[in-house]
Write a protein that holds these residues in place. Sequence first.
Motif, PDB file in Angstrom:
ATOM      1  N   ALA A 114      -7.458   1.739  -1.324  1.00 56.36           N
ATOM      2  CA  ALA A 114      -6.998   1.759   0.063  1.00 56.36           C
ATOM      3  C   ALA A 114      -5.588   2.317   0.158  1.00 56.36           C
ATOM      4  N   SER A 115      -4.724   1.953  -0.786  1.00 58.59           N
ATOM      5  CA  SER A 115      -3.345   2.445  -0.768  1.00 58.59           C
ATOM      6  C   SER A 115      -3.308   3.967  -0.878  1.00 58.59           C
ATOM      7  N   TRP A 116      -4.082   4.499  -1.823  1.00 62.69           N
ATOM      8  CA  TRP A 116      -4.119   5.950  -1.996  1.00 62.69           C
ATOM      9  C   TRP A 116      -4.677   6.628  -0.754  1.00 62.69           C
ATOM     10  N   ASP A 117      -5.716   6.047  -0.184  1.00 63.27           N
ATOM     11  CA  ASP A 117      -6.356   6.620   0.999  1.00 63.27           C
ATOM     12  C   ASP A 117      -5.383   6.682   2.170  1.00 63.27           C
ATOM     13  N   VAL A 118      -4.693   5.576   2.429  1.00 57.34           N
ATOM     14  CA  VAL A 118      -3.754   5.510   3.554  1.00 57.34           C
ATOM     15  C   VAL A 118      -2.552   6.416   3.318  1.00 57.34           C
ATOM     16  N   ALA A 119      -2.041   6.433   2.089  1.00 61.76           N
ATOM     17  CA  ALA A 119      -0.895   7.298   1.786  1.00 61.76           C
ATOM     18  C   ALA A 119      -1.231   8.759   2.014  1.00 61.76           C
ATOM     19  N   ALA A 120      -2.412   9.173   1.572  1.00 57.96           N
ATOM     20  CA  ALA A 120      -2.831  10.564   1.771  1.00 57.96           C
ATOM     21  C   ALA A 120      -2.995  10.863   3.254  1.00 57.96           C
ATOM     22  N   PHE A 121      -3.609   9.944   3.980  1.00 56.21           N
ATOM     23  CA  PHE A 121      -3.832  10.116   5.419  1.00 56.21           C
ATOM     24  C   PHE A 121      -2.507  10.267   6.169  1.00 56.21           C
ATOM     25  N   LEU A 122      -1.564   9.396   5.872  1.00 57.54           N
ATOM     26  CA  LEU A 122      -0.283   9.414   6.582  1.00 57.54           C
ATOM     27  C   LEU A 122       0.561  10.618   6.194  1.00 57.54           C
TER      28      LEU A 122
ATOM     29  N   SER B 198       2.487  -0.488   2.895  1.00 59.25           N
ATOM     30  CA  SER B 198       2.587  -1.644   2.002  1.00 59.25           C
ATOM     31  C   SER B 198       1.554  -2.718   2.324  1.00 59.25           C
ATOM     32  N   PHE B 199       1.063  -2.748   3.561  1.00 61.33           N
ATOM     33  CA  PHE B 199       0.012  -3.700   3.931  1.00 61.33           C
ATOM     34  C   PHE B 199      -1.196  -3.564   3.001  1.00 61.33           C
ATOM     35  N   PHE B 200      -1.448  -2.349   2.515  1.00 60.48           N
ATOM     36  CA  PHE B 200      -2.642  -2.070   1.721  1.00 60.48           C
ATOM     37  C   PHE B 200      -2.398  -2.156   0.213  1.00 60.48           C
ATOM     38  N   PHE B 201      -1.176  -2.522  -0.203  1.00 58.28           N
ATOM     39  CA  PHE B 201      -0.896  -2.669  -1.619  1.00 58.28           C
ATOM     40  C   PHE B 201      -1.729  -3.816  -2.199  1.00 58.28           C
ATOM     41  N   ALA B 202      -2.137  -3.652  -3.442  1.00 62.62           N
ATOM     42  CA  ALA B 202      -2.956  -4.674  -4.092  1.00 62.62           C
ATOM     43  C   ALA B 202      -2.234  -6.012  -4.159  1.00 62.62           C
ATOM     44  N   ARG B 203      -0.922  -5.982  -4.357  1.00 59.83           N
ATOM     45  CA  ARG B 203      -0.180  -7.258  -4.486  1.00 59.83           C
ATOM     46  C   ARG B 203      -0.141  -8.039  -3.181  1.00 59.83           C
ATOM     47  N   TYR B 204      -0.485  -7.385  -2.068  1.00 58.73           N
ATOM     48  CA  TYR B 204      -0.526  -8.063  -0.775  1.00 58.73           C
ATOM     49  C   TYR B 204      -1.955  -8.254  -0.272  1.00 58.73           C
ATOM     50  N   GLY B 205      -2.913  -8.129  -1.175  1.00 52.87           N
ATOM     51  CA  GLY B 205      -4.298  -8.358  -0.807  1.00 52.87           C
ATOM     52  C   GLY B 205      -5.101  -7.107  -0.537  1.00 52.87           C
TER      53      GLY B 205
END
Length: 308
Positions: A179-187, A167-174
């Motif tokens: 980045a959200s897609w990248d981190v989700a895929a990585f994790l 959630s740190f990388f969500f657009a609504r949090y800056g």
Amino acid sequence: MWSPAADDRVLARACMDVRAGRYFSAHEALKETRDDYEVRAHRSLVLASVAADSDLAERWLSEEPGPEAALLWARVAMLRALRMADAGDQRQRALTRIARTACERAAKELPEDPTPWVAQLALARLDGLKDPAPQGLLTAPPGPWRLFSHILRLDAWHREAHHRFLSFFFARYGGSSGASWDVAAFLSQRAPAGSPLRLLPLVVLVEDYDPSALLADRTWEQPPWAATAMSVHHHWFPRVADYRFTPVLDLAYLAHALFMAKREFEAREVFTAMGPYASRMPWSVFGDPAEQLTKARRSCGLPVPHNA
């Protein structure tokens, strides 16, 4: 039933006592989870959501200090800081300092417990921690990677830690969609096949939902997302029967993804496993959660339990 306690009777009873201003049941509910970090994280978060608007956490810490009292105070302080930040309240900075102090105290009480560190991770978006990303991510998004790595050393597959970090990388949090897609895929790719963390890309899919986009509701039918939902259903869903308590939120994301992918038979199985329990997410993103959930259940040939 829109109850975050679901079929955890001990937690439900502790919530009732906390509402009445009593903390003994909360102490017992948390103390018995010292060797079950997933349940400890969930119970402490639910109890904190009930206690956040009262002085119970501070009173408990003053009257009977200990690991459980310190943990609830940390979780309550975390929620208060996040709520103030989301509301744009100027008191957020002061509350964040209090929350960090509370988290540090709780971490000292039980150094092996990842929960206070997860609470600190939730606060990371308020401080904008920008550690460099490890190799292997296309966008290389900076974030609270060191803090996340510390938590993983305590509990490699901690559910809440992964969701907080994402959630740190969500657009609504800056952050950004990329980045959200990248981190989700990585994790998700590094998690075991039978882990609920494989749901993380589907969480981002909901987060990025734009009803004005062309054929937005058909996104889940696309092969990559339908395959992701079916894989989670095949590898993780059979393990749910062995869970101590029903993982309602994860099941809700899976049921939603299967329903949107037109996999009604599999979605029906997931809804059945949830019993009468429900979570407002992810349904609330698409409209009134009760209406959306009713529509999905009926499409899968299931009755709608009475609301509670």
